[in-house]
Design a protein around this motif. Sequence first.
Motif, PDB file in Angstrom:
ATOM      1  N   ILE A   1       0.866  -1.185  -0.245  1.00 36.69           N
ATOM      2  CA  ILE A   1       0.065   0.061   0.052  1.00 36.69           C
ATOM      3  C   ILE A   1       0.844   1.356   0.288  1.00 36.69           C
ATOM      4  N   GLU A   2       2.062   1.305   0.750  1.00 36.15           N
ATOM      5  CA  GLU A   2       2.920   2.398   0.685  1.00 36.15           C
ATOM      6  C   GLU A   2       3.513   2.822  -0.456  1.00 36.15           C
ATOM      7  N   ILE A   3       3.859   1.816  -1.090  1.00 34.84           N
ATOM      8  CA  ILE A   3       4.324   1.985  -2.582  1.00 34.84           C
ATOM      9  C   ILE A   3       3.418   2.504  -3.528  1.00 34.84           C
ATOM     10  N   LEU A   4       2.395   1.812  -3.618  1.00 30.61           N
ATOM     11  CA  LEU A   4       1.296   2.168  -4.632  1.00 30.61           C
ATOM     12  C   LEU A   4       0.816   3.557  -4.307  1.00 30.61           C
ATOM     13  N   LYS A   5       0.621   4.076  -3.082  1.00 31.85           N
ATOM     14  CA  LYS A   5       0.164   5.234  -2.628  1.00 31.85           C
ATOM     15  C   LYS A   5       1.418   6.207  -3.127  1.00 31.85           C
ATOM     16  N   ALA A   6       2.409   6.053  -2.876  1.00 31.98           N
ATOM     17  CA  ALA A   6       3.648   6.861  -3.222  1.00 31.98           C
ATOM     18  C   ALA A   6       3.754   7.205  -4.740  1.00 31.98           C
ATOM     19  N   THR A   7       3.330   6.363  -5.323  1.00 32.15           N
ATOM     20  CA  THR A   7       3.560   6.351  -6.823  1.00 32.15           C
ATOM     21  C   THR A   7       2.272   6.680  -7.800  1.00 32.15           C
ATOM     22  N   LEU A   8       1.127   6.410  -7.262  1.00 36.82           N
ATOM     23  CA  LEU A   8       0.048   6.604  -8.052  1.00 36.82           C
ATOM     24  C   LEU A   8      -1.033   7.745  -7.576  1.00 36.82           C
ATOM     25  N   SER A   9      -0.625   8.421  -6.310  1.00 33.94           N
ATOM     26  CA  SER A   9      -1.235   9.481  -5.945  1.00 33.94           C
ATOM     27  C   SER A   9      -0.659  11.047  -6.112  1.00 33.94           C
ATOM     28  N   GLY A  10      -1.122  11.710  -5.610  1.00 29.59           N
ATOM     29  CA  GLY A  10      -0.602  13.060  -5.788  1.00 29.59           C
ATOM     30  C   GLY A  10      -0.649  13.703  -7.262  1.00 29.59           C
ATOM     31  N   ASP A  11       0.304  14.672  -7.637  1.00 29.52           N
ATOM     32  CA  ASP A  11       0.746  15.096  -8.858  1.00 29.52           C
ATOM     33  C   ASP A  11       1.047  14.144  -9.772  1.00 29.52           C
ATOM     34  N   VAL A  12       0.198  13.503 -10.662  1.00 32.27           N
ATOM     35  CA  VAL A  12       0.654  12.428 -11.519  1.00 32.27           C
ATOM     36  C   VAL A  12       1.081  12.832 -13.025  1.00 32.27           C
ATOM     37  N   GLN A  13       2.090  12.512 -13.380  1.00 28.41           N
ATOM     38  CA  GLN A  13       2.426  13.224 -14.914  1.00 28.41           C
ATOM     39  C   GLN A  13       2.566  11.603 -15.608  1.00 28.41           C
ATOM     40  N   ILE A  14       2.008  11.855 -16.837  1.00 26.52           N
ATOM     41  CA  ILE A  14       1.956  10.492 -17.612  1.00 26.52           C
ATOM     42  C   ILE A  14       3.062  10.510 -18.404  1.00 26.52           C
ATOM     43  N   VAL A  15       3.369  11.586 -19.225  1.00 22.47           N
ATOM     44  CA  VAL A  15       4.555  11.473 -20.088  1.00 22.47           C
ATOM     45  C   VAL A  15       6.000  11.559 -19.329  1.00 22.47           C
ATOM     46  N   ASP A  16       5.969  12.285 -18.388  1.00 23.60           N
ATOM     47  CA  ASP A  16       7.136  12.449 -17.483  1.00 23.60           C
ATOM     48  C   ASP A  16       7.409  11.601 -16.405  1.00 23.60           C
ATOM     49  N   GLY A  17       6.247  10.785 -16.238  1.00 26.57           N
ATOM     50  CA  GLY A  17       6.370   9.653 -15.116  1.00 26.57           C
ATOM     51  C   GLY A  17       5.995   8.330 -15.658  1.00 26.57           C
ATOM     52  N   MET A  18       6.255   8.000 -16.943  1.00 25.27           N
ATOM     53  CA  MET A  18       5.780   6.807 -17.435  1.00 25.27           C
ATOM     54  C   MET A  18       6.502   5.598 -16.932  1.00 25.27           C
ATOM     55  N   ASP A  19       7.777   5.701 -16.521  1.00 27.63           N
ATOM     56  CA  ASP A  19       8.507   4.573 -15.975  1.00 27.63           C
ATOM     57  C   ASP A  19       7.922   4.022 -14.672  1.00 27.63           C
ATOM     58  N   THR A  20       7.536   5.228 -14.005  1.00 33.90           N
ATOM     59  CA  THR A  20       6.986   5.059 -12.408  1.00 33.90           C
ATOM     60  C   THR A  20       5.750   4.328 -12.539  1.00 33.90           C
ATOM     61  N   LEU A  21       4.719   5.045 -13.550  1.00 37.05           N
ATOM     62  CA  LEU A  21       3.394   4.348 -13.551  1.00 37.05           C
ATOM     63  C   LEU A  21       3.355   3.143 -13.993  1.00 37.05           C
ATOM     64  N   THR A  22       4.153   2.755 -15.242  1.00 37.25           N
ATOM     65  CA  THR A  22       4.260   1.353 -15.552  1.00 37.25           C
ATOM     66  C   THR A  22       4.784   0.190 -14.483  1.00 37.25           C
ATOM     67  N   ALA A  23       5.668   0.753 -13.644  1.00 41.69           N
ATOM     68  CA  ALA A  23       6.101  -0.403 -12.708  1.00 41.69           C
ATOM     69  C   ALA A  23       5.074  -0.423 -11.670  1.00 41.69           C
ATOM     70  N   SER A  24       4.124   0.637 -11.279  1.00 41.19           N
ATOM     71  CA  SER A  24       3.391   0.580 -10.107  1.00 41.19           C
ATOM     72  C   SER A  24       2.264  -0.288 -10.629  1.00 41.19           C
ATOM     73  N   LEU A  25       1.575   0.149 -11.930  1.00 43.36           N
ATOM     74  CA  LEU A  25       0.364  -0.622 -12.558  1.00 43.36           C
ATOM     75  C   LEU A  25       0.805  -2.016 -12.808  1.00 43.36           C
ATOM     76  N   ASN A  26       2.210  -2.346 -12.989  1.00 44.97           N
ATOM     77  CA  ASN A  26       2.405  -3.696 -12.951  1.00 44.97           C
ATOM     78  C   ASN A  26       2.287  -4.515 -11.775  1.00 44.97           C
ATOM     79  N   ILE A  27       2.554  -3.831 -10.554  1.00 44.16           N
ATOM     80  CA  ILE A  27       2.558  -4.543  -9.280  1.00 44.16           C
ATOM     81  C   ILE A  27       1.120  -4.529  -9.018  1.00 44.16           C
ATOM     82  N   ALA A  28       0.392  -3.684  -9.394  1.00 35.56           N
ATOM     83  CA  ALA A  28      -1.396  -3.849  -9.301  1.00 35.56           C
ATOM     84  C   ALA A  28      -1.877  -4.901  -9.853  1.00 35.56           C
ATOM     85  N   ARG A  29      -1.402  -5.029 -11.049  1.00 35.36           N
ATOM     86  CA  ARG A  29      -1.988  -6.038 -11.897  1.00 35.36           C
ATOM     87  C   ARG A  29      -1.460  -7.462 -11.267  1.00 35.36           C
ATOM     88  N   LEU A  30      -0.379  -7.591 -11.040  1.00 29.62           N
ATOM     89  CA  LEU A  30       0.273  -8.980 -10.359  1.00 29.62           C
ATOM     90  C   LEU A  30      -0.459  -9.421  -9.066  1.00 29.62           C
TER      91      LEU A  30
END
Length: 318
Positions: free
Chosen positions: A179-208
């Motif tokens: 929960i701590e990792i997902l909250k730190a990476t998916l909440s707040g001021d999310v940027q798609i283009v500039d934060g793609m690596d972070t979002l992809t890694a976090s979403l892969n955890i959620a899918r797992l």
Amino acid sequence: RRLNVLMRSCYVLVSHTDDAPDVVNLGEACTNTGSGSAGGFAARPRWVHRGLELFGRCAGPMLHLAAAHNQKAFQSLSGPLCRWHPQRTFQALLEALASTGDIEREARGALFCAVRDAMQRFAWPCRFEMYRNIVKKCRVDSIIGAVVTMFKDDWWSIVQAMSPDEDRKDLAEERARLIEILKATLSGDVQIVDGMDTLTASLNIARLVALARAPAGAFLRASLRTGIGAVANAGALDLDALLRGVSQQIDFELRLLDTSTGVGGEGLADLAARAMGEALGRSGEEAAVDLQAMKRDRITMVAHLVARVREVFAAAET
């Protein structure tokens, strides 16, 4: 004591970007002139190069040796046996790897593996503490994405190793870390283009987690409060709300791309696209890289991943 000195030296060196004097040499003979490379570095060595080389050749191997002889020193991130601030030092090494452009690809990959392996010498609670602090304090997307992936690999192997009859207290602790990792990476001021690596890694955890089998899978998913009418658990994470926020940002950045058409002349974006094309060896009319198309592809990729996460969570709930 020797490891403390070496790791502190690595931190000091990679924190400086000035050219290193020719008198500094860590072993093999090398020249700073001409087109040849020295130690995997393609241009005149700087202090940051010396720091990375010191870690790769001396500090990293010594850290492995120290871990084999005294594991107690790697059970904590502070104290008399660990005075070199591991989290700060590893973050500095990773940032140096990401920000220093004149490092050969093979050398960069080998150094990243060396840093990752060195971090894994620490006990799991210490590693998680380093991962979490780097995710929160670092501002480089590629580093955060890599660290989140490190967390996923370590965390998932620990969860899988737990037996079904094991005390749920340990699994609950791992769920809190998730929960701590997902909250730190998916909440707040999310940027798609500039934060793609972070979002992809976090979403892969959620899918797992969505695809994880019972009993651990059901227990982990219960804390993510997905779906209408889901029961709110103490300390749970509203993943649906976070995914809605990411989707809204996706729509916003796609609209921004649609409205950012040229108004005549060559703007900064055009100059950047042409410079990128020239760096790739293009010339003439083919020099410019379509940055708008690249951005759209990155946004679309994240959008597909968000949709996939929602799909597998919906299937798991049914």
